[in-house]
Design a protein around this motif. Structure first.
Motif, PDB file in Angstrom:
ATOM      1  N   VAL A   4       0.855  -1.181   0.000  1.00  0.00           N
ATOM      2  CA  VAL A   4       0.000   0.000   0.000  1.00  0.00           C
ATOM      3  C   VAL A   4       0.900   1.244   0.000  1.00  0.00           C
ATOM      4  O   VAL A   4       1.827   1.337   0.806  1.00  0.00           O
ATOM      5  CB  VAL A   4      -0.922   0.010   1.228  1.00  0.00           C
ATOM      6  N   PRO A  25      -3.972   1.317  -3.032  1.00  0.00           N
ATOM      7  CA  PRO A  25      -4.035   0.019  -2.352  1.00  0.00           C
ATOM      8  C   PRO A  25      -3.309  -1.067  -3.152  1.00  0.00           C
ATOM      9  O   PRO A  25      -2.857  -0.837  -4.274  1.00  0.00           O
ATOM     10  CB  PRO A  25      -5.526  -0.267  -2.315  1.00  0.00           C
ATOM     11  N   HIS A  29      -7.183  -5.781  -4.154  1.00  0.00           N
ATOM     12  CA  HIS A  29      -7.838  -5.655  -2.848  1.00  0.00           C
ATOM     13  C   HIS A  29      -9.116  -4.835  -3.008  1.00  0.00           C
ATOM     14  O   HIS A  29      -9.085  -3.687  -3.442  1.00  0.00           O
ATOM     15  CB  HIS A  29      -6.901  -4.979  -1.852  1.00  0.00           C
ATOM     16  N   LEU A  32     -10.893  -1.098   1.349  1.00  0.00           N
ATOM     17  CA  LEU A  32      -9.934  -0.032   1.656  1.00  0.00           C
ATOM     18  C   LEU A  32     -10.435   0.725   2.882  1.00  0.00           C
ATOM     19  O   LEU A  32     -11.618   1.040   2.986  1.00  0.00           O
ATOM     20  CB  LEU A  32      -9.772   0.912   0.451  1.00  0.00           C
ATOM     21  N   ARG A  69     -13.233   7.005  -3.507  1.00  0.00           N
ATOM     22  CA  ARG A  69     -12.448   5.922  -4.082  1.00  0.00           C
ATOM     23  C   ARG A  69     -12.962   5.663  -5.482  1.00  0.00           C
ATOM     24  O   ARG A  69     -14.173   5.552  -5.698  1.00  0.00           O
ATOM     25  CB  ARG A  69     -12.549   4.652  -3.254  1.00  0.00           C
ATOM     26  N   GLU A  72     -11.952   0.126  -7.605  1.00  0.00           N
ATOM     27  CA  GLU A  72     -11.186  -0.611  -6.599  1.00  0.00           C
ATOM     28  C   GLU A  72      -9.732  -0.160  -6.622  1.00  0.00           C
ATOM     29  O   GLU A  72      -8.823  -0.940  -6.347  1.00  0.00           O
ATOM     30  CB  GLU A  72     -11.297  -2.114  -6.853  1.00  0.00           C
ATOM     31  N   CYS A  92      -3.741   4.338   5.714  1.00  0.00           N
ATOM     32  CA  CYS A  92      -4.628   3.655   4.802  1.00  0.00           C
ATOM     33  C   CYS A  92      -4.290   2.163   4.826  1.00  0.00           C
ATOM     34  O   CYS A  92      -3.119   1.788   4.976  1.00  0.00           O
ATOM     35  CB  CYS A  92      -4.430   4.214   3.391  1.00  0.00           C
ATOM     36  N   SER A  94      -5.566  -1.813   3.021  1.00  0.00           N
ATOM     37  CA  SER A  94      -6.427  -2.521   2.079  1.00  0.00           C
ATOM     38  C   SER A  94      -6.433  -4.005   2.420  1.00  0.00           C
ATOM     39  O   SER A  94      -5.527  -4.507   3.101  1.00  0.00           O
ATOM     40  CB  SER A  94      -5.982  -2.294   0.631  1.00  0.00           C
ATOM     41  N   GLN A 103      -5.432  -6.849   7.237  1.00  0.00           N
ATOM     42  CA  GLN A 103      -5.318  -5.575   6.570  1.00  0.00           C
ATOM     43  C   GLN A 103      -3.838  -5.252   6.360  1.00  0.00           C
ATOM     44  O   GLN A 103      -3.007  -5.491   7.232  1.00  0.00           O
ATOM     45  CB  GLN A 103      -6.006  -4.483   7.401  1.00  0.00           C
TER      46      GLN A 103
END
Lengths: 114, 113
Positions: A4, A25, A29, A32, A69, A72, A92, A94, A103
């Motif tokens: 990320v 990301p 993924h 997010l 966003r 994706e 952040c 993802s 994550q």
């Protein structure tokens, strides 16, 4: 890239200015997340995106905060009319989606409001 | 809101010793995860334990979960200087909104060479 990616890594701005933080990301993924981490604290959930579903904005602290966003991929977190209490690291993450997927975090944007 | 609370807040040990960190939480969970954060970096996922599991191992890490006490522990055996970091527990609560992870404030571990 493999992980990320967040930009900028550091941002210093004056109170009252708007700032935009970016997150790229991991490819593929679908989920997010944005978090805020104040100095010496844990992470506060801000917002969650999952595929094309409506985002969960329940963690946004005020209407000065918004996030978008595109499909994706990239996400941007915008803070309008910044205040000194907005100073923090914005992280952040993802994941592949689902509650059992780990994550994967970026290194964050350290935001300082003068 | 903070769901998990780690203790101790800070822990300092000698290299080679074991480190134990504890986490308590308040509501029913789907799973509990432990993450590590090196200074100035993002979090790295270490291990996930499901609500129906009691113990899990991964290398030098051992995690236990006691749902009756709403608590978990993370044991790092034979610690190394490179283990110096902050460790966070995070929970997925059961039911609605279960895609959210709720983090504690973390335990800051210092391993002295």
């Amino acid at each position: 890239g493999a992980g990320v990616s967040q930009s900028p890594s550091n941002k210093v701005t004056e109170k009252g200015k708007d700032v935009e933080l970016r997150c790229d990301p991991i490819s593929g993924h679908t989920a997010l997340y944005w978090y805020r981490q104040r100095l010496g604290q844990g992470l506060e959930f801000l917002i969650y995106f999952q595929g094309n579903s409506a985002p969960d904005k329940s963690g946004l602290p005020s209407d000065r905060f918004s996030a978008e966003r595109t499909g994706e991929s990239v996400s941007t977190l915008t803070i309008q009319r910044t205040q000194q209490e907005d100073s923090a690291v914005y992280l952040c993450a993802s994941s592949l989606g689902g509650v059992r997927q780990p994550q994967h975090f970026g290194d964050g944007t350290r935001l300082s409001i003068l | 809101s903070q769901q998990g609370e780690e203790d101790p807040q800070a822990l300092s040990i000698q290299e080679g010793e074991n480190a134990t960190m504890n986490c308590s939480y308040k509501t029913s969970i789907n799973n509990l995860q432990w993450y590590r954060q090196n200074s100035g970096r993002g979090l790295v996922h270490l291990i996930l334990i499901r609500s129906n599991e009691r113990e899990k191992h991964s290398g030098r890490l051992r995690v236990t979960l006691d749902t009756s006490k709403k608590s978990s522990s993370l044991l790092i055996t034979a610690s190394r200087a490179a283990d110096t970091a902050s460790y966070f527990c995070a929970t997925h609560t059961s039911g609605a909104g279960s895609y959210q992870l709720t983090f504690g404030k973390g335990t800051k571990l210092s391993v002295i060479p």
